[in-house]
Enzyme design. Structure first.
Site, short mmCIF file in Angstrom:
data_model
loop_
_atom_site.label_atom_id
_atom_site.label_comp_id
_atom_site.label_asym_id
_atom_site.label_seq_id
_atom_site.Cartn_x
_atom_site.Cartn_y
_atom_site.Cartn_z
N GLY A 110 1.72 -5.99 7.29
CA GLY A 110 0.84 -6.66 6.34
C GLY A 110 -0.45 -7.07 7.01
O GLY A 110 -0.84 -6.50 8.04
N CYS A 156 -3.42 1.44 6.43
CA CYS A 156 -3.89 0.77 7.65
C CYS A 156 -4.46 1.77 8.66
O CYS A 156 -5.19 1.39 9.56
CB CYS A 156 -2.76 -0.04 8.28
SG CYS A 156 -1.27 0.93 8.53
N ASN A 202 0.81 -1.23 0.00
CA ASN A 202 0.00 0.00 0.00
C ASN A 202 0.84 1.27 0.00
O ASN A 202 0.51 2.24 -0.67
CB ASN A 202 -1.00 -0.02 1.16
CG ASN A 202 -0.34 -0.18 2.51
OD1 ASN A 202 0.71 -0.80 2.62
ND2 ASN A 202 -0.92 0.40 3.52
N THR A 253 -1.63 -13.10 7.89
CA THR A 253 -0.23 -13.37 7.55
C THR A 253 0.65 -13.15 8.78
O THR A 253 1.57 -13.94 9.05
CB THR A 253 0.25 -12.47 6.39
OG1 THR A 253 -0.68 -12.58 5.32
CG2 THR A 253 1.62 -12.85 5.90
O1 TXE Z 1 -1.00 -8.93 2.60
P1 TXE Z 1 0.09 -9.91 3.14
P2 TXE Z 1 -1.91 -9.02 1.30
C1 TXE Z 1 -4.21 -6.19 4.91
C2 TXE Z 1 -5.38 -5.76 4.05
C3 TXE Z 1 -5.28 -6.63 2.87
C4 TXE Z 1 -4.81 -7.91 3.51
C5 TXE Z 1 -4.13 -8.87 2.60
O2 TXE Z 1 -6.58 -6.02 4.72
O3 TXE Z 1 -6.49 -6.80 2.20
O4 TXE Z 1 -3.92 -7.50 4.49
O5 TXE Z 1 -3.16 -8.21 1.82
C6 TXE Z 1 4.42 -11.10 2.52
N1 TXE Z 1 5.80 -15.30 5.14
N2 TXE Z 1 -3.05 -5.36 4.74
O6 TXE Z 1 -2.33 -10.40 1.00
O7 TXE Z 1 -0.10 -11.28 2.60
C7 TXE Z 1 3.92 -10.60 1.19
O8 TXE Z 1 4.66 -11.15 0.13
C8 TXE Z 1 6.45 -14.13 4.97
C9 TXE Z 1 -2.79 -4.44 5.81
O9 TXE Z 1 -1.23 -8.32 0.22
O10 TXE Z 1 0.10 -9.71 4.58
C10 TXE Z 1 4.08 -9.11 1.36
O11 TXE Z 1 5.44 -8.75 1.14
N3 TXE Z 1 5.95 -13.11 4.25
C11 TXE Z 1 -1.52 -3.75 5.67
C12 TXE Z 1 3.73 -8.90 2.83
O12 TXE Z 1 3.90 -10.17 3.44
C13 TXE Z 1 4.75 -13.26 3.69
C14 TXE Z 1 -0.86 -3.62 4.39
C15 TXE Z 1 2.30 -8.43 3.08
O13 TXE Z 1 1.42 -9.33 2.47
C16 TXE Z 1 4.01 -14.44 3.84
C17 TXE Z 1 -1.23 -4.62 3.42
C18 TXE Z 1 4.60 -15.49 4.59
N4 TXE Z 1 3.99 -16.66 4.78
C19 TXE Z 1 -2.30 -5.43 3.62
N5 TXE Z 1 2.85 -14.31 3.18
C20 TXE Z 1 -1.07 -2.80 6.71
N6 TXE Z 1 -0.99 -3.23 7.97
O14 TXE Z 1 -0.71 -1.68 6.39
C21 TXE Z 1 2.84 -13.07 2.64
N7 TXE Z 1 3.99 -12.44 2.92
#
Ligand code: TXE
Length: 479
Positions: free
Chosen positions: A226, A282, A150, A230
């Protein structure tokens, strides 16, 4: 555009030579490829970091600081290029990337370059025992930084800068959805004179490249931003290895508006806190709670302003909302609109995907305002992370507090009131890591940043980040 991993100061292909497509959210077209890295690439990065650690951790603070400031200056001098790259990769307006994302990335390096020179540790004269206790704050070693899509460069550097300042070597992974500015940072690190291997950037999926970083037994700390699920998975994976974790996760932040607030300021800021970056921050205030006395007026004024927002071409300086980050994400957000309809909520504005002339394949959506009658519905409980806000009235301070605290999240809260006693009472009782009063997203990098409850564990920012990225060691010296 071909993105490569950055290991030991060099750009290299993934060892398996497998690649992923990279999309431009503004038009839905593939415009690049990124490494689909695996454990083997992480191992290579780890070895390069390990070789660099002794030198970097023993570099004087002045020298470390000088290099980090140089990175900051290079980010600033590449502002235009980086902002355009960020917009193309993420779908956000170029103007936003230029005014927020890239300047903030530069500030992150400048701030921690200075902060490390002021980072003191404690000492105690153990009176009566003829001893002095002092604390060393030593770098942890090789640390992992995993960031989301984001605010790509903004959050990537928010982790990397303090990690490097504290003397660690880093293995970092940006989101696979927005890899480009992290890729460009590699060249900047080389130009700034960061020694080879001190920073390594691995591209690829979370489930393979990210997972390999978390699973690596000798990467002793992980800073992650994230999604909450996750984050929970990372915590479970890391627990048996006793890794240090800083997890900044999702939010479902209340925006609480009292009738005695500065109305015009509140209204404009609430439009921003609802829809900045297409609502994909977020910290966005996605649950708007309004005192009954001004509810109807607020509803009319807010919806009128939202209907005037311009959605479209991210490179147009008049655009308020660009494209959402990806097709799956757009579909997820639209899915919440269907859930809202199933729960008999009232869509006051928006709710639909948009087709923009000349950008037909892009992931656009109308900014959406939904009136709800209960806090228990899906759209008030789950993080939507898109241009969707709910509004509902409250009758008393106690009810506002109860509604505000009734989700599993606890990242931030915004309070609009001119009543000082109420401000003090409520700020104390709001379950949130950050409370803004009569403003939103005003950041001072010295302050702790992070959330309570399912919004994460740990705090970053200021000395909190330097504490996270160092290991405290107590030394007791008897004389
Ligand atoms: O996030 P992910 P996603 C929230 C928001 C969004 C949801 C899913 O609600 O719709 O999360 O988004 C890495 N081991 N936020 O699927 O999966 C991934 O490659 C290690 C809130 O895109 O959490 C990326 O670099 N790393 C938020 C990072 O984690 C892993 C911002 C974030 O991805 C992994 C974004 C694993 N097993 C989404 N799986 C905020 N807090 O600002 C994924 N990743």
């Amino acid at each position: 555009m071909k993105i490569q991993n950055y290991i030991n100061g060099e750009f290299i292909n993934p060892l398996n030579d497998q690649w992923l497509d990279n999309y431009n959210p503004a038009n839905g077209q593939v415009y690049g490829s990124i490494p689909n890295s695996t454990k083997a690439d992480v191992e290579l990065a780890y070895n390069s970091a390990k070789n660099a650690f002794n030198q970097w951790s023993n570099t004087t603070l002045e020298e470390r600081s000088r290099i980090l400031i140089k990175i900051s200056e290079l980010l600033e001098s590449n502002l235009e290029k980086l902002a355009k790259a960020e917009s193309k990769d993420n779908g956000k307006p170029v103007a936003l990337a230029k005014s927020v994302d890239i300047p903030r990335a530069a500030s992150n390096f400048r701030f921690f370059a200075n902060a490390i020179t002021q980072f003191a540790s404690e000492s105690h004269d153990s009176t009566g025992q003829n001893a002095i206790n002092y604390t060393l704050r030593q770098p942890i070693g090789i640390v992992g930084c995993i960031s989301p899509w984001n605010l790509p460069l903004y959050l990537f550097t928010w982790k990397i800068a303090p990690a490097l300042a504290a003397g660690n070597c880093v293995i970092a992974k940006p989101s696979e959805v927005t890899p480009v500015t992290a890729f460009l940072l590699g060249d900047i690190c080389n130009e700034a004179g960061l020694p080879k291997g001190v920073m390594n950037i691995i591209h690829g999926l979370g489930t393979s490249a990210g997972q390999a970083i978390v699973e690596h037994p000798d990467i002793k700390a992980i800073s992650f931003t994230g999604g909450t699920s996750t984050g929970a998975h990372i915590a479970r994976t890391a627990a048996p290895m006793f890794k240090k974790l800083s997890l900044e996760l999702g939010g479902k932040n209340p925006n609480i508006i009292f009738g005695d607030c500065d109305y015009e300021n509140m209204l404009d800021t609430t439009v921003r806190s609802s829809f900045a970056n297409q609502g994909q921050i977020c910290l966005c205030g996605s649950r708007i709670l309004v005192e009954s006395s001004i509810y109807e007026q607020f509803k009319a004024d807010f919806v009128a302003k939202v209907k005037n927002l311009k959605v479209g071409d991210p490179s147009d300086p008049n655009t308020n909302l660009g494209a959402l980050v990806s097709k799956p994400h757009l579909e997820k957000v639209l899915g919440y609109i269907d859930k809202a309809k199933d729960e008999n909520a009232t869509i006051l504005s928006g709710g639909n995907q948009l087709s923009i002339p000349n950008f037909e394949g892009g992931y656009y959506m109308e900014p959406t305002v939904i009136e709800v009658s209960s806090n228990d519905c899906n759209i008030n409980q789950e993080e939507i992370f898109g241009p969707v806000v709910s509004i509902m009235p409250f009758d008393s301070e106690e009810q506002a507090l109860s509604l505000a605290n009734s989700t599993k999240y606890g990242l931030s809260a915004t309070l609009w009131t001119n009543n000082l006693k109420r401000t003090l009472r409520m700020s104390k009782r709001l379950e949130a890591g950050i409370v803004w009063v009569n403003t939103w997203m005003m950041r001072d990098l010295r302050t702790p940043f992070g959330g309570m409850k399912d919004s994460g564990v740990g705090r970053e920012g200021g000395f909190e980040a330097l504490r996270f990225f160092t290991e405290p060691k107590n030394i007791c010296l008897k004389y």
